[in-house]
Design a protein around this motif. Structure first.
Motif, PDB file in Angstrom:
ATOM      1  N   ASN A  23     -10.776 -20.142 -37.256  1.00 41.81           N
ATOM      2  CA  ASN A  23     -11.186 -19.503 -38.513  1.00 41.81           C
ATOM      3  C   ASN A  23     -11.321 -17.992 -38.374  1.00 41.81           C
ATOM      4  OD1 ASN A  23     -13.443 -19.919 -36.831  1.00 41.81           O
ATOM      5  ND2 ASN A  23     -14.810 -19.544 -38.548  1.00 41.81           N
ATOM      6  N   ILE A  24     -11.469 -17.495 -37.136  1.00 36.28           N
ATOM      7  CA  ILE A  24     -11.551 -16.042 -36.962  1.00 36.28           C
ATOM      8  C   ILE A  24     -10.288 -15.495 -36.284  1.00 36.28           C
ATOM      9  CG2 ILE A  24     -14.069 -15.846 -37.067  1.00 36.28           C
ATOM     10  CD1 ILE A  24     -14.041 -15.687 -33.974  1.00 36.28           C
ATOM     11  N   GLY A  25      -9.211 -16.266 -36.346  1.00 34.86           N
ATOM     12  CA  GLY A  25      -7.921 -15.764 -35.887  1.00 34.86           C
ATOM     13  C   GLY A  25      -7.672 -15.881 -34.397  1.00 34.86           C
ATOM     14  N   VAL A  26      -8.477 -16.690 -33.699  1.00 33.24           N
ATOM     15  CA  VAL A  26      -8.300 -16.835 -32.252  1.00 33.24           C
ATOM     16  C   VAL A  26      -7.376 -18.025 -31.971  1.00 33.24           C
ATOM     17  CG1 VAL A  26      -9.480 -17.340 -30.077  1.00 33.24           C
ATOM     18  CG2 VAL A  26     -10.528 -15.803 -31.741  1.00 33.24           C
ATOM     19  N   PRO A  27      -6.261 -17.772 -31.258  1.00 29.31           N
ATOM     20  CA  PRO A  27      -5.301 -18.855 -30.996  1.00 29.31           C
ATOM     21  C   PRO A  27      -5.910 -19.975 -30.172  1.00 29.31           C
ATOM     22  CG  PRO A  27      -4.378 -16.717 -30.380  1.00 29.31           C
ATOM     23  CD  PRO A  27      -5.820 -16.497 -30.683  1.00 29.31           C
ATOM     24  N   LEU A  28      -5.295 -21.144 -30.297  1.00 28.21           N
ATOM     25  CA  LEU A  28      -5.765 -22.345 -29.606  1.00 28.21           C
ATOM     26  C   LEU A  28      -5.578 -22.240 -28.092  1.00 28.21           C
ATOM     27  CD1 LEU A  28      -6.927 -24.959 -30.682  1.00 28.21           C
ATOM     28  CD2 LEU A  28      -4.613 -25.825 -30.951  1.00 28.21           C
ATOM     29  N   SER A  29      -4.428 -21.732 -27.637  1.00 30.53           N
ATOM     30  CA  SER A  29      -4.088 -21.647 -26.213  1.00 30.53           C
ATOM     31  C   SER A  29      -4.146 -23.016 -25.525  1.00 30.53           C
ATOM     32  CB  SER A  29      -4.969 -20.625 -25.492  1.00 30.53           C
ATOM     33  OG  SER A  29      -4.756 -19.350 -26.061  1.00 30.53           O
ATOM     34  N   GLY A  30      -4.152 -23.033 -24.171  1.00 29.10           N
ATOM     35  CA  GLY A  30      -4.107 -24.290 -23.433  1.00 29.10           C
ATOM     36  C   GLY A  30      -2.707 -24.561 -22.906  1.00 29.10           C
ATOM     37  N   THR A  31      -2.588 -25.578 -22.039  1.00 25.92           N
ATOM     38  CA  THR A  31      -1.305 -25.823 -21.373  1.00 25.92           C
ATOM     39  C   THR A  31      -0.216 -26.210 -22.360  1.00 25.92           C
ATOM     40  OG1 THR A  31      -1.961 -28.116 -20.939  1.00 25.92           O
ATOM     41  CG2 THR A  31      -2.356 -26.520 -19.182  1.00 25.92           C
ATOM     42  N   MET A  32       1.004 -25.733 -22.100  1.00 24.32           N
ATOM     43  CA  MET A  32       2.143 -26.009 -22.973  1.00 24.32           C
ATOM     44  C   MET A  32       2.623 -27.444 -22.810  1.00 24.32           C
ATOM     45  SD  MET A  32       3.201 -23.251 -24.775  1.00 24.32           S
ATOM     46  CE  MET A  32       4.971 -23.028 -24.848  1.00 24.32           C
ATOM     47  N   ASP A  33       2.655 -27.955 -21.573  1.00 24.13           N
ATOM     48  CA  ASP A  33       3.048 -29.347 -21.345  1.00 24.13           C
ATOM     49  C   ASP A  33       1.802 -30.114 -20.922  1.00 24.13           C
ATOM     50  OD1 ASP A  33       3.946 -31.810 -20.499  1.00 24.13           O
ATOM     51  OD2 ASP A  33       5.696 -31.033 -19.434  1.00 24.13           O
ATOM     52  N   ARG A  34       1.074 -30.612 -21.917  1.00 20.85           N
ATOM     53  CA  ARG A  34      -0.203 -31.272 -21.681  1.00 20.85           C
ATOM     54  C   ARG A  34      -0.048 -32.519 -20.814  1.00 20.85           C
ATOM     55  NH1 ARG A  34      -4.744 -30.498 -24.555  1.00 20.85           N
ATOM     56  NH2 ARG A  34      -3.960 -28.398 -24.324  1.00 20.85           N
ATOM     57  N   GLU A  35       1.121 -33.192 -20.909  1.00 20.73           N
ATOM     58  CA  GLU A  35       1.328 -34.402 -20.103  1.00 20.73           C
ATOM     59  C   GLU A  35       1.399 -34.044 -18.624  1.00 20.73           C
ATOM     60  OE1 GLU A  35       4.734 -36.448 -21.657  1.00 20.73           O
ATOM     61  OE2 GLU A  35       3.682 -36.951 -23.520  1.00 20.73           O
ATOM     62  N   ALA A  36       2.143 -32.993 -18.312  1.00 21.04           N
ATOM     63  CA  ALA A  36       2.294 -32.597 -16.911  1.00 21.04           C
ATOM     64  C   ALA A  36       0.974 -32.076 -16.345  1.00 21.04           C
ATOM     65  CB  ALA A  36       3.386 -31.541 -16.774  1.00 21.04           C
ATOM     66  N   SER A  37       0.260 -31.252 -17.119  1.00 16.36           N
ATOM     67  CA  SER A  37      -0.979 -30.674 -16.589  1.00 16.36           C
ATOM     68  C   SER A  37      -2.036 -31.758 -16.386  1.00 16.36           C
ATOM     69  CB  SER A  37      -1.499 -29.560 -17.505  1.00 16.36           C
ATOM     70  OG  SER A  37      -1.792 -30.045 -18.795  1.00 16.36           O
ATOM     71  N   THR A  38      -2.085 -32.720 -17.304  1.00 16.54           N
ATOM     72  CA  THR A  38      -3.046 -33.818 -17.164  1.00 16.54           C
ATOM     73  C   THR A  38      -2.718 -34.665 -15.936  1.00 16.54           C
ATOM     74  OG1 THR A  38      -3.355 -33.884 -19.549  1.00 16.54           O
ATOM     75  CG2 THR A  38      -4.042 -35.834 -18.340  1.00 16.54           C
ATOM     76  N   ALA A  39      -1.416 -34.948 -15.741  1.00 14.81           N
ATOM     77  CA  ALA A  39      -1.007 -35.763 -14.591  1.00 14.81           C
ATOM     78  C   ALA A  39      -1.376 -35.058 -13.284  1.00 14.81           C
ATOM     79  CB  ALA A  39       0.496 -36.033 -14.657  1.00 14.81           C
ATOM     80  N   ALA A  40      -1.177 -33.729 -13.229  1.00 14.47           N
ATOM     81  CA  ALA A  40      -1.503 -32.988 -12.003  1.00 14.47           C
ATOM     82  C   ALA A  40      -3.003 -33.040 -11.736  1.00 14.47           C
ATOM     83  CB  ALA A  40      -1.026 -31.542 -12.122  1.00 14.47           C
ATOM     84  N   ASN A  41      -3.808 -32.829 -12.756  1.00 17.05           N
ATOM     85  CA  ASN A  41      -5.266 -32.885 -12.584  1.00 17.05           C
ATOM     86  C   ASN A  41      -5.722 -34.267 -12.151  1.00 17.05           C
ATOM     87  OD1 ASN A  41      -6.545 -30.375 -12.896  1.00 17.05           O
ATOM     88  ND2 ASN A  41      -6.302 -30.426 -15.123  1.00 17.05           N
ATOM     89  N   ARG A  42      -5.165 -35.283 -12.783  1.00 18.42           N
ATOM     90  CA  ARG A  42      -5.621 -36.655 -12.476  1.00 18.42           C
ATOM     91  C   ARG A  42      -5.219 -37.085 -11.079  1.00 18.42           C
ATOM     92  NH1 ARG A  42      -5.365 -40.229 -18.049  1.00 18.42           N
ATOM     93  NH2 ARG A  42      -6.828 -38.895 -19.173  1.00 18.42           N
ATOM     94  N   LEU A  43      -4.090 -36.557 -10.616  1.00 19.45           N
ATOM     95  CA  LEU A  43      -3.640 -36.899  -9.264  1.00 19.45           C
ATOM     96  C   LEU A  43      -4.691 -36.491  -8.230  1.00 19.45           C
ATOM     97  CD1 LEU A  43      -1.158 -38.132  -7.881  1.00 19.45           C
ATOM     98  CD2 LEU A  43      -0.154 -35.850  -7.789  1.00 19.45           C
ATOM     99  N   LEU A  44      -5.506 -35.487  -8.566  1.00 20.33           N
ATOM    100  CA  LEU A  44      -6.521 -34.998  -7.633  1.00 20.33           C
ATOM    101  C   LEU A  44      -7.914 -35.512  -7.980  1.00 20.33           C
ATOM    102  CD1 LEU A  44      -5.317 -31.293  -7.495  1.00 20.33           C
ATOM    103  CD2 LEU A  44      -5.010 -33.009  -5.726  1.00 20.33           C
ATOM    104  N   GLY A  45      -8.009 -36.353  -9.003  1.00 20.16           N
ATOM    105  CA  GLY A  45      -9.319 -36.831  -9.432  1.00 20.16           C
ATOM    106  C   GLY A  45     -10.094 -35.790 -10.214  1.00 20.16           C
ATOM    107  N   ASN A  46      -9.404 -34.784 -10.740  1.00 16.57           N
ATOM    108  CA  ASN A  46     -10.079 -33.768 -11.565  1.00 16.57           C
ATOM    109  C   ASN A  46     -10.334 -34.300 -12.962  1.00 16.57           C
ATOM    110  OD1 ASN A  46      -9.949 -31.830  -9.578  1.00 16.57           O
ATOM    111  ND2 ASN A  46      -8.204 -30.757 -10.469  1.00 16.57           N
ATOM    112  N   LYS A  47     -11.277 -33.666 -13.642  1.00 14.50           N
ATOM    113  CA  LYS A  47     -11.436 -33.910 -15.074  1.00 14.50           C
ATOM    114  C   LYS A  47     -10.212 -33.346 -15.793  1.00 14.50           C
ATOM    115  CE  LYS A  47     -16.450 -33.426 -15.307  1.00 14.50           C
ATOM    116  NZ  LYS A  47     -17.509 -32.480 -15.679  1.00 14.50           N
ATOM    117  N   ASP A  48      -9.899 -33.918 -16.960  1.00 15.33           N
ATOM    118  CA  ASP A  48      -8.755 -33.407 -17.735  1.00 15.33           C
ATOM    119  C   ASP A  48      -8.990 -31.965 -18.180  1.00 15.33           C
ATOM    120  OD1 ASP A  48      -7.606 -35.852 -17.418  1.00 15.33           O
ATOM    121  OD2 ASP A  48      -7.959 -36.547 -19.474  1.00 15.33           O
ATOM    122  N   THR A  49     -10.263 -31.563 -18.219  1.00 12.33           N
ATOM    123  CA  THR A  49     -10.582 -30.213 -18.694  1.00 12.33           C
ATOM    124  C   THR A  49     -10.471 -29.161 -17.589  1.00 12.33           C
ATOM    125  OG1 THR A  49     -12.868 -30.773 -18.226  1.00 12.33           O
ATOM    126  CG2 THR A  49     -12.173 -30.940 -20.519  1.00 12.33           C
TER     127      THR A  49
END
Lengths: 277, 243
Positions: A23-49
């Motif tokens: 609402n104040i013009g700030v872009p969403l940002s975050g990983t472009m390929d959410r599937e790949a970034s989630t898979a990499a994090n989970r492979l290490l037992g990290n939280k998705d965040t």
């Protein structure tokens, strides 16, 4: 700490994005390929965040100042530990003093380097995703020191295989707010044409050009979001991505579903897109 | 509100559309809907992006979008039109230095409009402008209400770099660039008040529905305000009042 010896072409810290400020013009940002970034994090037992390094075409060179586990997912970038190429299907153990590098990919666009515990970089407006004007730097700089956090939680693993796209990729789309204003001719042309990804494409938008462009008049500025396809009066097609503006004045002809945005994100320069309504 | 359409848009989004016009009456309905949705469905909604005649509602991914849309159609369509928007009635007075050092395009614009520089300043500081929404850059306000006499086409070739705080006019609009950026508007002055600071709470000075007036200040005053802001001695609460 992890020291950035060479930042690569455009490497940035990303997480799931900056939610709650559009609402104040700030872009969403975050990983472009959410599937790949989630898979990499989970492979290490990290939280998705957990925050992760997003690499674009050519990855960074890092020196680890302590022992760590890392994982790499995404486009098939070659991976090197102390100048030696190593496989990346499993978690990789690094020792204090090791250098770790991602080379240049011949296919796709983005790969992710996750570290066990996540990168503990500055958090601004609820997110570690780097963005000009919000975080101190828009992307990784030579000499930057990255702390490692403790964002663990064993959430199992997610199978991931990079999907190499064919030369012409059909992307499913839905009608955007201005689709109904197109003439029958324009609609037919949009279905026939192949749109080619231009080199200036980035995290804000992929710029697409067609052989016979159609032109759409500007609109009164309205909301836009990742996956919105706009057409400019000069006939250029803009597929908006994670760092896109929150509002825009070009006609919004299509909206891509979530999965198609991720497929598109991994398409390299000169890939061809066909819209499938 | 009978003249609103509600469509599904994107994975978790709804787009509410009023007739495609720039009008205060329509924007008041947009803002009234923002207040209504915020108060009635705080759990369902993550972000609300109001613009001139549209409102994007980005929902919590866990809700059922179809049934939420249905509910909104029933409730928003039957919402009685309010006399005035409730929550935000702030009037800001923002200092602007119109000296040539801060407004590189001032002379050219005055010449193109066939008025003097002091007439231009008088026209630009006369109205209170309405904030139709924020977008383009973090904290950037879309301001409506520019006097017709100041309307002129945007630059044919946008400037590669516009300084933060630059006050521009272009088409029927005026606005302030919160950060350095390329820009197509004619720059007639500079506002020393930061419109966006990612580490402040709230990060943006303005919000949709606010009103803004400009107050002409000298280069010396511009410098004093800039110094006070740098030294953290500036009183931001003096910039606005309610009502």
């Amino acid at each position: 700490m992890v020291e950035v010896l060479h930042p690569g072409l455009w490497s940035s810290i990303q997480d799931q994005g900056r939610i709650g400020f559009r609402n104040i013009g700030v872009p969403l940002s975050g990983t472009m390929d959410r599937e790949a970034s989630t898979a990499a994090n989970r492979l290490l037992g990290n939280k998705d965040t957990a925050a992760i390094i997003e690499c674009t075409f050519m990855g960074p060179t890092l020196r680890f100042q302590k022992d760590a586990w890392v994982a790499v997912k995404g486009a098939p970038f070659p991976v090197y530990r102390n100048q030696q190429e190593i496989p990346d299907s499993r978690p990789i153990e690094l020792r204090k003093g090791d250098t770790f590098r991602l080379g240049t990919t011949a296919v796709g666009r983005y790969a992710y380097i996750a570290v066990q515990g996540g990168f503990d970089t500055e958090r601004v407006m609820g997110s570690r995703s780097q963005h000009a004007g919000i975080t101190q730097h828009s992307h990784l700089q030579k000499g930057t020191l990255l702390a490692i956090g403790s964002d663990y939680r064993s959430s199992g693993t997610t199978p991931y295989t990079f999907q190499k796209s064919s030369n012409v990729v059909s992307l499913p789309v839905k009608k955007g707010p201005e689709y109904d204003q197109l003439s029958t001719n324009q609609r037919q042309q949009l279905e026939r044409e192949r749109f080619i990804i231009q080199p200036q494409s980035n995290r804000m938008a992929f710029v697409l050009e067609a052989e016979k462009p159609i032109s759409v008049p500007e609109i009164i500025t309205g909301p836009v979001q990742p996956g919105t396809v706009q057409i400019t009066p000069s006939g250029r097609c803009m597929l908006l991505m994670r760092d896109c503006q929150t509002t825009g004045g070009y006609g919004r002809i299509f909206q891509l579903p979530k999965k198609a945005i991720i497929t598109a994100a991994q398409l390299s320069v000169h890939s061809q897109i066909k819209w499938e309504l | 509100m009978k003249r609103v359409e509600i469509k599904k848009w994107g994975a978790h989004g709804l787009l509410l559309q009023w007739p495609a016009k720039i009008s205060l009456g329509i924007h008041r309905e947009v803002m009234q809907t923002v207040d209504f949705v915020n108060s009635q469905f705080p759990e369902a909604v993550r972000e609300l992006v109001p613009t001139y005649h549209e409102l994007a509602i980005y929902c919590n991914p866990e809700i059922n979008l179809d049934s939420f849309r249905k509910k909104l159609v029933e409730e928003v369509m039957t919402l009685p039109k309010a006399e005035k928007s409730g929550s935000s009635l702030r009037l800001f007075t923002l200092p602007v230095c119109y000296a040539e050092t801060h407004g590189p395009d001032m002379k050219g614009v005055a010449a193109a409009l066939n008025i003097s520089v002091s007439q231009l300043i008088a026209h630009h500081t006369a109205p209170s402008y309405w904030v139709y929404g924020l977008g383009f850059l973090p904290g950037f306000p879309y301001l409506g209400g520019l006097p017709d006499v100041l309307s002129l086409p945007r630059k044919e070739t946008p400037s590669a770099i516009v300084a933060p705080g630059s006050v521009g006019i272009g088409g029927q609009q005026t606005g302030i660039y919160p950060s350095e950026s390329p820009g197509g508007w004619h720059i007639i002055g500079n506002c020393p008040i930061p419109l966006f600071n990612a580490v402040s709470t709230p990060p943006a000075l303005l919000q949709a529905g606010d009103r803004v007036r400009f107050n002409a200040v000298s280069s010396e005053e511009w410098q004093e305000i800039t110094t006070a802001i740098e030294e953290n001695t500036f009183h931001f609460e003096t910039l606005f009042h309610h009502g």
